[in-house]
Design a protein around this motif. Structure first.
Motif, mmCIF file in Angstrom:
data_model
loop_
_atom_site.group_PDB
_atom_site.id
_atom_site.type_symbol
_atom_site.label_atom_id
_atom_site.label_comp_id
_atom_site.label_asym_id
_atom_site.label_seq_id
_atom_site.Cartn_x
_atom_site.Cartn_y
_atom_site.Cartn_z
ATOM 1 N N ILE A 320 -2.632 5.855 12.956
ATOM 2 C CA ILE A 320 -3.329 4.659 13.553
ATOM 3 C C ILE A 320 -2.629 3.251 13.361
ATOM 4 C CG2 ILE A 320 -5.482 3.321 13.875
ATOM 5 C CD1 ILE A 320 -7.059 5.752 13.086
ATOM 6 N N ARG A 321 -2.331 3.135 11.994
ATOM 7 C CA ARG A 321 -1.654 2.010 11.490
ATOM 8 C C ARG A 321 -0.200 1.587 12.418
ATOM 9 N NH1 ARG A 321 -0.639 -0.054 5.266
ATOM 10 N NH2 ARG A 321 -0.567 -2.280 5.732
ATOM 11 N N GLU A 322 0.331 3.048 12.306
ATOM 12 C CA GLU A 322 1.619 2.730 13.243
ATOM 13 C C GLU A 322 1.415 2.460 14.645
ATOM 14 O OE1 GLU A 322 4.897 2.756 12.042
ATOM 15 O OE2 GLU A 322 3.486 2.614 10.244
ATOM 16 N N LYS A 323 0.352 3.044 15.043
ATOM 17 C CA LYS A 323 0.215 2.876 16.652
ATOM 18 C C LYS A 323 -0.241 1.388 16.652
ATOM 19 C CE LYS A 323 0.116 6.342 19.438
ATOM 20 N NZ LYS A 323 -0.031 7.728 18.808
ATOM 21 N N ASP A 333 -2.370 -13.753 19.208
ATOM 22 C CA ASP A 333 -3.171 -14.545 18.049
ATOM 23 C C ASP A 333 -2.934 -14.200 16.731
ATOM 24 O OD1 ASP A 333 -5.117 -15.459 16.530
ATOM 25 O OD2 ASP A 333 -6.773 -15.181 18.020
ATOM 26 N N GLY A 334 -2.412 -15.030 15.933
ATOM 27 C CA GLY A 334 -1.810 -14.623 14.619
ATOM 28 C C GLY A 334 -2.998 -14.242 13.746
ATOM 29 N N ASP A 335 -4.133 -14.826 13.795
ATOM 30 C CA ASP A 335 -5.420 -14.389 12.993
ATOM 31 C C ASP A 335 -5.912 -12.956 13.114
ATOM 32 O OD1 ASP A 335 -5.458 -16.820 11.822
ATOM 33 O OD2 ASP A 335 -7.247 -17.743 12.849
ATOM 34 N N ILE A 340 -6.257 -7.448 11.267
ATOM 35 C CA ILE A 340 -6.124 -6.100 11.389
ATOM 36 C C ILE A 340 -5.130 -5.618 10.222
ATOM 37 C CG2 ILE A 340 -4.588 -4.030 12.753
ATOM 38 C CD1 ILE A 340 -5.351 -5.793 15.357
ATOM 39 N N ASP A 341 -4.325 -6.137 9.768
ATOM 40 C CA ASP A 341 -3.372 -5.790 8.522
ATOM 41 C C ASP A 341 -4.400 -5.675 7.482
ATOM 42 O OD1 ASP A 341 -0.779 -5.206 8.986
ATOM 43 O OD2 ASP A 341 -0.032 -6.797 8.205
ATOM 44 N N GLU A 342 -5.194 -6.630 7.217
ATOM 45 C CA GLU A 342 -6.214 -6.785 6.050
ATOM 46 C C GLU A 342 -7.130 -5.405 6.269
ATOM 47 O OE1 GLU A 342 -9.331 -10.097 5.175
ATOM 48 O OE2 GLU A 342 -7.047 -11.003 4.941
ATOM 49 N N PHE A 344 -6.352 -2.570 7.308
ATOM 50 C CA PHE A 344 -5.821 -1.414 6.829
ATOM 51 C C PHE A 344 -5.660 -1.285 5.647
ATOM 52 C CE2 PHE A 344 -4.385 -0.857 11.466
ATOM 53 C CZ PHE A 344 -4.968 0.587 11.740
ATOM 54 N N ASN A 345 -5.341 -2.617 4.850
ATOM 55 C CA ASN A 345 -4.960 -2.486 3.509
ATOM 56 C C ASN A 345 -6.242 -2.114 2.645
ATOM 57 O OD1 ASN A 345 -2.344 -3.310 3.436
ATOM 58 N ND2 ASN A 345 -2.590 -5.532 3.218
ATOM 59 N N ARG A 346 -7.344 -2.611 3.244
ATOM 60 C CA ARG A 346 -8.726 -2.150 2.565
ATOM 61 C C ARG A 346 -8.960 -0.664 2.584
ATOM 62 N NH1 ARG A 346 -12.828 -6.564 4.668
ATOM 63 N NH2 ARG A 346 -11.702 -8.449 4.380
ATOM 64 N N ILE A 347 -8.857 -0.192 3.720
ATOM 65 C CA ILE A 347 -9.096 1.134 4.023
ATOM 66 C C ILE A 347 -8.128 2.167 2.943
ATOM 67 C CG2 ILE A 347 -8.665 3.271 5.598
ATOM 68 C CD1 ILE A 347 -9.324 1.303 7.799
ATOM 69 N N ASN A 348 -6.883 1.558 2.851
ATOM 70 C CA ASN A 348 -6.091 2.001 1.985
ATOM 71 C C ASN A 348 -6.370 2.298 0.313
ATOM 72 O OD1 ASN A 348 -3.640 3.523 2.365
ATOM 73 N ND2 ASN A 348 -2.518 1.902 3.192
#
Ligand SMILES: Nc1ncnc2c1ncn2[C@@H]1O[C@H](COP(=O)(O)OP(=O)(O)OP(=O)(O)O)[C@@H](O)[C@H]1O
Ligand SMILES: [Mg+2]
Length: 515
Positions: A320-323, A333-335, A340-342, A344-348
């Motif tokens: 999903i992250r790759e997608k 929108d940078g925010d 979204i990155d955050e 994924f990091n939390r899930i990881n």
């Protein structure tokens, strides 16, 4: 029997020669104190009873002495007056204060009579002396003798203590137990208290007072100091001796040496204490074993049920992250991109945490066999720090030489460091400093992991290495037990020092061969 012989015998027994013989026999046989005095009052002969009464060993000791020397100063004058009147009258049961060599002064009743020739000439005097027994131990002579004979054969001290005159009798066992002879007791009425251990004196006096007041036997243990200063434990059995009016006039006592008994008791006490400790230790081990068994079952279940779905989850997240990355490139929108990155990091992070729980459980229940290789310690620490999530409020200081190599299983040691670093970080919720340093001491390598965190309260100090002990809402209580297992599998040890609100330092000691 012929008339003649009968008559002859009768004549013989009343003859003066026969009277002489009777006198001699009396002197020899009588248990009473009998003395023959010459006209000046010198002792010419005496009975055994006299020797005993006045404390002399043999007749030779007493014969030749002056009768008046056996009389106390206080009544010697009166005795001399009485003696001078003996020519004309018989003396019957006159009370004098007499002096015994072994017992000192005592009251005696004296009866005396002149020995006169048919011509009327006085050639000497016969005196009989009886100790005054009233108000003292009743029936003394018979009972006293029987008691003495019996007591002399005993290993325990037997004594009779007269309230007025002190020790009346002490058997020879006193020498063996106390070092003091019976004579020393006769000479000092306070010897019993004098040789009592100072720490037991009050108690002994209390017992004595109770015995006299309560008129009941008393039994107690105390320490005495023997003549040569040795401390001996004894048991005293004391019994009051009462007179007709119910007053305590003497104390009868038996003193047993119980040093050996005391030693056996002490030994038994230590043995049972050791046994108690052993039982406690074994119970603790059993509890630990039960813990282990429970953890083992849990680990097998969790490992089996969670490992596979977790792996699948990680794969899905990756996909999903790759997608999302491709989609995100189109988002202006940078925010939104950042959040979204955050996410994924939390899930990881959460998945990694779940992975730690499973690894911990499995590490703890599987036998450990370190696969040791030469490892650069500084590299190992830095790479572990990189994979540990350290908040920006915590500064990290590493003080480990770059060329220090250690013989360890790097994967296992990484697990030790991860756990110690995480604990340190968790102890500093408001930030602080995590320091890692190493030093060599003889053939040991010391690695210290310190934090400036909340510290460990005293009551938890003995608990923190116990499996499942945790003070954290999301903790398993397995981190430190695993650290210890791994370090011990490397033949090392782990310890800690901590102060509440100041911080904690864990020290790992590993065997180290230079080179
Ligand atoms: N550096 C530290 N500072 C203060 N307390 C600590 C520190 N390290 C350990 N402790 C205490 O020891 C307890 C046990 O630690 P341990 O690492 O075994 O378990 P845990 O951290 O609670 O859970 P986990 O299994 O997730 O590691 C902790 O809950 C904490 O109370
Ligand atoms: Mg922990």
């Amino acid at each position: 029997m012929p008339e003649d012989d009968m008559g002859g015998m009768k004549r013989d027994l009343t003859s003066s020669v026969a009277k002489d013989r009777i006198g001699e026999a009396l002197l020899e046989l009588s248990p009473d104190a009998i003395m023959v005095l010459d006209s000046n009052g010198k002792i010419v002969d005496c009975s055994e009873g006299a020797l005993e009464l006045f404390g002399y060993k043999s007749k030779g000791d007493l014969i030749g002495r002056d009768w008046f020397n056996l009389i106390s100063d206080v009544c010697r004058g009166r005795a001399k007056m009485d003696f001078n009147m003996l020519q004309t009258r018989v003396l019957k049961n006159v009370k004098y204060k007499l002096v015994s060599r072994s017992r000192g002064e005592f009251d005696g009743l004296v009866s005396a009579k002149a020995l006169s020739l048919p011509s009327g000439e006085t050639i000497g005097f016969l005196a009989m002396i009886r100790p005054v027994t009233e108000g003292r131990v009743k029936g003394k002579p018979i009972f006293y003798e029987a008691l003495k004979r019996f007591a002399e054969g005993l290993d325990d001290v037997v004594f009779l203590y007269d309230q007025k005159d002190g020790y009346l009798y002490v058997n020879r066992a006193s020498v063996k137990i106390t070092g003091y002879t019976p004579e020393e007791f006769y000479a000092d009425r306070d010897l019993g208290f004098k040789m009592t251990h100072p720490d037991d004196l009050l108690m002994a006096k209390d017992h004595m007072a109770n015995l006299i007041e309560g008129k009941r036997p008393s039994e107690f243990r105390l320490r005495i100091l023997t003549k040569n200063g040795k401390v001996v434990w004894v048991e005293e059995l004391l019994s009051p001796v009462l007179d007709d009016s119910g007053e305590v006039i003497a104390i009868f006592g038996i003193v047993k040496d119980i040093t050996y008994q005391k030693r056996v008791e002490e030994e038994l006490k230590t043995r049972s204490k050791e046994l108690e400790d052993l039982v406690r230790e074994r119970t603790e081990q059993l509890r630990e074993a039960e813990h282990m068994a429970a953890i083992g079952r849990l680990a097998a279940m969790v490992g089996h049920d969670l490992r596979n779905p977790l792996q699948a989850l990680l794969n899905e997240v990756y996909l999903i992250r790759e997608k999302c990355r491709t989609v995100a490139q189109k988002i202006e929108d940078g925010d939104v991109k950042r959040s979204i990155d955050e996410y994924f990091n939390r899930i990881n992070e959460q998945v990694r945490y779940m992975n730690k729980i499973i690894s911990d459980l499995q590490d703890y229940t599987q036998p450990l066999k370190p696969d040791k290789v030469k490892t650069n310690l500084s590299h190992l620490i830095h790479s572990t720090l990189l994979t540990t999530n350290i908040p920006s409020t915590v500064s990290v200081v590493v003080n480990v030489p770059p060329d220090l190599y250690v013989d360890v299983d790097p994967l296992m040691m990484e697990r030790v460091f991860v756990n110690l670093f995480l604990n340190a970080v968790q102890a500093m919720p408001n930030g602080g400093q995590l320091s890692i340093s190493s030093s060599l001491e003889g053939d040991e390598l010391l690695i210290k992991v310190s934090d400036t965190g909340i510290g460990i309260p005293k009551e938890n100090m003995s608990e923190i290495f116990r499996p499942l002990f945790t003070t954290k809402s999301k903790g398993q209580g397995l981190g430190l037990p695993i650290c210890r297992r791994i370090v011990e599998a490397h033949k090392g040890s782990i310890s800690f020092e901590s102060k509440v609100n100041e911080g904690t330092t864990f020290t790992i000691k590993l065997p180290h061969k230079p080179g």
